[in-house]
Design an enzyme around this catalytic site. Structure first.
Site: not given
Length: 310
Positions: A11, A91-92, A116, A200, A248
């Site tokens: 992202q 991440s994503l 999410r 995060h 995560q």
């Protein structure tokens, strides 16, 4: 012989119009967007190609747009014979990697990342959290400063992107306080990021818990291609998928460590799939000796195919 890794953008790199050229020139890309639209009940094509930046940048929208675009390009590359030996995503981007590996069904992934994104948006009231990029400091030095910064609240390392490029995340006051301390301690720059929440960090715990409830009900398949986890910087194992994806959301993204692990495993060519070239820049800062490509349009695709032929 080249050992290729597909790496998937996260992202933040999205923009209106991303993927349009490949969409217009590939049936596989069109079909992927159609599948996503059927799952979600709205046009992902319109979201990516003709919406506003404001609409695309909503976390729940960004996540489905990015996973759709990245999966579409990955499918296209496979259709012309470009296959990865391993894969990872920032991440994503990890969800696109899991789809590419065959362990997660694309339609399930699209529905999951929509949820999410919603959970992450809901986890912290707007304006209460913040993130900043710290340039020019080693991770140990950053962590020492954050110990002092926590006098003002939650502030944690969110991303270890590449040498001396680290992202911190947490409560707005604590992040801002830590930013001042980091500058005093020798950081070249501390740059506030335009994000909708403190991703995060442990402030995402409620999002993590809600996501966990969804993850427990998903049928994960066998890995056809190995995937490196953000949470461990090691290969995913089938029995740890749910726990890794749960953690995560509220843990540090170990991107630098993940890239080093892939290089240790023999990878010498990295293909970043997704808009812009953020991950490509990180990889080159980690190891200038590897080959790096980015694919998001026909021009960059041509550079990749010529590079692999050469």
């Amino acid at each position: 012989m080249s050992k290729i890794a597909f790496i998937f953008s996260g992202q933040g790199s999205q923009y209106v119009g991303m993927g349009k050229e490949l969409y217009d020139n590939s049936d596989i890309v069109k079909e992927t967007f159609k599948e996503a639209s059927e799952v979600l009940g709205f046009s992902v094509e319109d979201l990516c190609f003709s919406s506003t930046e404001e609409e695309l940048n909503k976390t729940e929208n960004t996540q489905v747009a990015m996973v759709t675009m990245c999966t579409a390009i990955s499918r296209y590359l496979k259709s012309i014979g470009i296959e990865p030996s391993m894969t990872a995503g920032l991440s994503l981007g990890e969800y696109s990697a899991l789809v590419t590996s065959g362990v997660l069904d694309f339609k399930v992934a699209v529905d999951l990342v929509r949820k999410r994104g919603t959970y992450m948006t809901q986890a912290v009231e707007q304006g209460k959290g913040a993130m900043s990029a710290v340039i020019g400091m080693e991770r140990d030095a950053v962590e020492e400063v954050l110990k002092v910064g926590r006098e003002k609240g939650i502030v944690e390392i969110a991303n270890l992107n590449c040498p001396k490029q680290i992202v911190i995340s947490g409560e707005k006051e604590a992040v801002e306080y830590a930013a001042g301390l980091l500058s005093e301690a020798g950081a070249k720059k501390v740059i506030p990021l335009k994000v909708s929440g403190p991703f995060h960090s442990t402030m995402m715990k409620s999002a993590s818990e809600k996501l966990h409830n969804d993850l427990k009900n998903i049928e994960f398949k066998t890995f056809k291609i190995p995937v490196i986890s953000n949470y461990t910087a090691k290969y995913f194992e089938n029995e740890s998928i749910v726990e890794n994806l749960r953690m995560q959301v509220m843990s540090s993204v170990l991107w630098e460590d993940s890239v080093k692990f892939m290089i240790e495993e023999g990878c010498n060519t990295f293909v970043e799939i997704g808009p812009k070239n953020t991950l490509s820049a990180f990889v080159k800062k980690i190891d200038r000796g590897v080959n790096v490509y980015n694919v998001e349009d026909l021009t960059s695709l041509e550079k990749l195919t010529k590079g692999l032929e050469g």
